[in-house]
Enzyme design. Structure first.
Site, PDB file in Angstrom:
ATOM      1  N   ASP A  52       0.870  -1.170   0.000  1.00  0.00           N
ATOM      2  CA  ASP A  52       0.000   0.000   0.000  1.00  0.00           C
ATOM      3  C   ASP A  52       0.911   1.227   0.000  1.00  0.00           C
ATOM      4  O   ASP A  52       1.772   1.363   0.868  1.00  0.00           O
ATOM      5  CB  ASP A  52      -0.865  -0.043   1.268  1.00  0.00           C
ATOM      6  CG  ASP A  52      -1.866   1.093   1.348  1.00  0.00           C
ATOM      7  OD1 ASP A  52      -2.929   0.885   1.947  1.00  0.00           O
ATOM      8  OD2 ASP A  52      -1.589   2.194   0.846  1.00  0.00           O
TER       9      ASP A  52
ATOM     10  N   ASP B  52      -3.778   2.210  -5.208  1.00  0.00           N
ATOM     11  CA  ASP B  52      -2.444   2.171  -4.581  1.00  0.00           C
ATOM     12  C   ASP B  52      -2.169   0.900  -3.784  1.00  0.00           C
ATOM     13  O   ASP B  52      -1.278   0.877  -2.957  1.00  0.00           O
ATOM     14  CB  ASP B  52      -2.210   3.437  -3.735  1.00  0.00           C
ATOM     15  CG  ASP B  52      -2.800   3.342  -2.339  1.00  0.00           C
ATOM     16  OD1 ASP B  52      -3.833   2.662  -2.165  1.00  0.00           O
ATOM     17  OD2 ASP B  52      -2.213   3.946  -1.420  1.00  0.00           O
ATOM     18  N   GLU B  53      -2.908  -0.156  -4.072  1.00  0.00           N
ATOM     19  CA  GLU B  53      -2.713  -1.397  -3.314  1.00  0.00           C
ATOM     20  C   GLU B  53      -2.758  -2.620  -4.217  1.00  0.00           C
ATOM     21  O   GLU B  53      -3.574  -2.672  -5.136  1.00  0.00           O
ATOM     22  CB  GLU B  53      -3.872  -1.616  -2.340  1.00  0.00           C
ATOM     23  CG  GLU B  53      -3.913  -0.757  -1.134  1.00  0.00           C
ATOM     24  CD  GLU B  53      -5.231  -1.016  -0.437  1.00  0.00           C
ATOM     25  OE1 GLU B  53      -5.296  -1.934   0.392  1.00  0.00           O
ATOM     26  OE2 GLU B  53      -6.203  -0.313  -0.756  1.00  0.00           O
TER      27      GLU B  53
HETATM   28  P1  TTP Z   1      -5.114   5.032   1.070  1.00  0.00           P
HETATM   29  O1  TTP Z   1      -4.093   3.982   0.780  1.00  0.00           O
HETATM   30  O2  TTP Z   1      -6.240   4.685   1.987  1.00  0.00           O
HETATM   31  O3  TTP Z   1      -4.409   6.316   1.708  1.00  0.00           O
HETATM   32  P2  TTP Z   1      -2.990   6.944   1.399  1.00  0.00           P
HETATM   33  O4  TTP Z   1      -2.209   6.147   0.441  1.00  0.00           O
HETATM   34  O5  TTP Z   1      -3.181   8.382   1.048  1.00  0.00           O
HETATM   35  O6  TTP Z   1      -2.300   6.927   2.823  1.00  0.00           O
HETATM   36  P3  TTP Z   1      -1.681   5.670   3.623  1.00  0.00           P
HETATM   37  O7  TTP Z   1      -0.228   5.983   3.774  1.00  0.00           O
HETATM   38  O8  TTP Z   1      -2.391   5.649   4.928  1.00  0.00           O
HETATM   39  O9  TTP Z   1      -1.921   4.445   2.799  1.00  0.00           O
HETATM   40  O10 TTP Z   1      -5.758   5.544  -0.273  1.00  0.00           O
HETATM   41  C1  TTP Z   1      -5.014   5.698  -1.459  1.00  0.00           C
HETATM   42  C2  TTP Z   1      -5.444   6.941  -2.207  1.00  0.00           C
HETATM   43  O11 TTP Z   1      -6.821   6.867  -2.503  1.00  0.00           O
HETATM   44  C3  TTP Z   1      -5.237   8.195  -1.412  1.00  0.00           C
HETATM   45  O12 TTP Z   1      -3.935   8.748  -1.576  1.00  0.00           O
HETATM   46  C4  TTP Z   1      -6.313   9.092  -1.956  1.00  0.00           C
HETATM   47  C5  TTP Z   1      -7.416   8.157  -2.394  1.00  0.00           C
HETATM   48  N1  TTP Z   1      -8.509   8.174  -1.406  1.00  0.00           N
HETATM   49  C6  TTP Z   1      -9.630   8.975  -1.660  1.00  0.00           C
HETATM   50  O13 TTP Z   1      -9.719   9.620  -2.699  1.00  0.00           O
HETATM   51  N2  TTP Z   1     -10.627   9.017  -0.706  1.00  0.00           N
HETATM   52  C7  TTP Z   1     -10.557   8.332   0.482  1.00  0.00           C
HETATM   53  O14 TTP Z   1     -11.469   8.422   1.324  1.00  0.00           O
HETATM   54  C8  TTP Z   1      -9.402   7.508   0.707  1.00  0.00           C
HETATM   55  C9  TTP Z   1      -9.275   6.728   1.993  1.00  0.00           C
HETATM   56  C10 TTP Z   1      -8.416   7.470  -0.241  1.00  0.00           C
HETATM   57 MG    MG Z   2      -2.010   4.090   0.648  1.00  0.00          MG
END
Ligand code: TTP
Ligand code: MG
Length: 362
Positions: free
Chosen positions: A9, A111-112
Site C-alpha cells: 500500500d 495504490d494497493e
Molecule cells: P489510502 O491507501 O487509503 O491512503 P494513502 O495512500 O493516502 O495513505 P496511507 O499511507 O495511509 O496508505 O488511499 C489511497 C489513495 O486513494 C489516497 O492517496 C487518496 C485516495 N482516497 C480517496 O480519494 N478518498 C478516500 O477516502 C481515501 C481513503 C483514499
Molecule cells: Mg495508501
C-alpha cells in the site's frame, strides 16, 4: 508448500505523488482535495500527507472543515486539487513493477495490490522478505515513492500487516505469529468488518478479534447467516484461503506530457509511436488482442481531457493501432485548433488468450 502472500500500500499516495513533481512541498502539510463541483468548497479531502495528518486533517474530511483545522492550528496547509489522471499513470507504473516480481498479482485499489510470492520465495520467509525489499527499492528508484508492505500466509493477514509500520514499512507475520498478531485488536481491524458488523458484535459482547475467535461459530451463523457467520469466524482465526486472483485488464493506456505544447502532428505522432511500442510489450505479456483504439488529448489551454476512439477488427498488431491513432489525431487537430499539452494512446475491448478466428481464416 506454505503460501506466502504480499500486500503493498503506497504511503499517502496522492500527496506523495504531488510532492514528487513539486519538491517545494517537502516538509509542509499537504492535503489533496476532490471538489464535488456544486459550490465553492464543497467536497472532501482525498488524502493528506503525514504532516497534515498530525494537524488532524485526513481522508474524507469535508474541505471546509479541513480549512478550518488549518486556520485553528495557525498553519499554512497546501491544498491541491486531485489530478487523478496523473495518479493513475503512476499507479500503472507501480503495478507493472509488482507484476514483474510475482507469480500472480491482484490489484486491490489505485495504490494497493496483493502478490503471491509462494513460488518465487520457495515458501521461505527470509527469501520473501528479500524479494519484498527489492520490490520496495525498485518502486522507489523508478517512481520516487515509498510503500508499506505486509507479508503473511494469506491476503487477510498480509493486508493488516502492511499497515503496521507505515510509512515505508515491511512487516512479516509468519504462520506461527498470526495468533499473537491478532490478539487484542478490535474486530474492525479485520478487513471486511465494518461499523455495522462491529456494532452487532459489540451487542453480543464481542469486541476484540480473540473474543470473536473464541465464540461458538453457531452463534455467529444465527446472527449473520450461515456463510457470513462462518467467514467471520475464520477471519478471527486468521484463516483466509482466497487466492491472489489476477484481474485481467480491460484496457491498457499510456499518456505522456509533450516536451513543448504543440499542435503539430509531425511533432506529436512520434510520441504516439513511442507509446505504442511501450503498449506493445505490455500487450504481449498480457497475451491480449484489442478491438478499440483511442487517443487521449489534454489541451494546453484549459487542461481539458478529450478522447477519440475507433473500433476495428480484432488484432494484436500495434501497427494497426498506430495508424488508427494517427488518423484520429489528424482529425482531432483539424477540428480542435490549439496546442496540446499531453497525448495518450489506449487500446481497449481487450481479449485475453488466443485470437478468435475470423471468417477469413476458414
Ligand atoms: P489510502 O491507501 O487509503 O491512503 P494513502 O495512500 O493516502 O495513505 P496511507 O499511507 O495511509 O496508505 O488511499 C489511497 C489513495 O486513494 C489516497 O492517496 C487518496 C485516495 N482516497 C480517496 O480519494 N478518498 C478516500 O477516502 C481515501 C481513503 C483514499
Ligand atoms: Mg495508501
Amino acid at each position: 508448500m506454505n503460501r506466502i502472500i504480499f500486500h503493498a500500500d503506497l504511503d499517502a499516495f496522492y500527496a506523495s505523488a504531488e510532492q514528487l513533481r513539486n519538491p517545494e512541498l517537502e516538509g509542509k502539510p499537504v492535503a489533496i482535495l476532490i471538489y464535488s463541483g456544486r459550490e465553492g468548497d464543497s467536497g472532501a479531502v482525498s488524502t493528506a500527507n503525514y504532516i497534515a495528518r498530525d494537524l488532524g486533517i485526513d481522508s474524507a474530511m469535508p474541505i471546509k472543515k479541513a480549512k478550518q483545522v488549518a486556520e485553528e492550528a495557525d498553519r499554512e496547509v497546501i491544498f491541491l486539487e486531485a489530478d487523478i489522471d496523473y495518479y493513475r499513470q503512476l499507479s500503472e507504473k507501480i503495478m507493472e513493477i509488482f507484476y514483474e516480481h510475482a507469480d500472480a498479482m491482484e490489484k486491490l485499489s489505485i495504490d494497493e495490490a496483493y502478490l503471491d510470492l509462494t513460488e518465487k520465495s520457495e515458501g521461505r520467509w527470509e527469501k520473501a522478505r528479500e524479494i519484498a525489499s527489492g520490490i520496495k527499492e525498485k518502486v522507489k528508484e523508478e517512481t520516487g515513492l515509498t510503500c508499506s508492505v505486509g507479508i503473511a500466509p494469506n491476503k487477510l493477514i498480509a493486508k493488516m500487516a502492511s499497515g503496521e509500520e507505515k510509512p515505508d514499512g515491511l512487516t512479516v507475520i509468519k504462520d506461527s505469529q498470526v495468533e499473537d498478531f491478532l490478539t487484542g485488536r478490535p474486530v474492525e481491524d479485520l478487513y471486511g468488518v465494518g461499523e455495522k458488523t462491529a456494532s452487532v458484535l459489540e451487542q453480543m459482547g464481542i469486541q476484540t478479534i480473540d473474543d470473536l475467535a473464541k465464540v461458538n461459530v453457531e452463534r455467529l451463523k444465527e446472527k449473520f447467516g450461515s456463510k457470513a457467520g462462518r467467514q467471520l469466524h475464520e477471519k478471527a482465526l486468521g484463516v483466509d484461503d482466497s487466492p491472489v486472483e489476477e484481474k485481467k485488464p480491460k484496457q491498457l493506456s499510456r499518456i505522456q506530457t509533450l516536451k513543448k505544447d504543440s499542435s503539430d502532428p509531425g511533432k506529436i505522432a512520434p510520441i504516439l509511436k513511442e507509446l505504442a511500442s511501450d503498449l506493445e510489450k505490455r500487450l504481449e505479456k498480457e497475451g491480449a488482442s484489442f478491438r478499440t483504439v483511442s487517443i487521449i488529448t489534454v489541451s494546453a489551454k484549459d487542461y481539458q481531457m478529450r478522447t477519440r476512439s475507433r473500433t476495428i477488427p480484432e488484432t494484436r498488431d500495434m501497427e494497426d493501432a498506430l495508424s488508427v491513432a494517427k488518423d484520429l489525431l489528424n482529425d482531432f487537430l483539424e477540428e480542435n485548433p490549439g496546442n496540446l499539452r499531453r497525448i495518450g494512446l489506449r487500446v481497449s475491448n481487450l481479449k485475453h488468450g488466443s485470437l478468435q478466428k475470423t471468417l477469413l481464416d476458414y
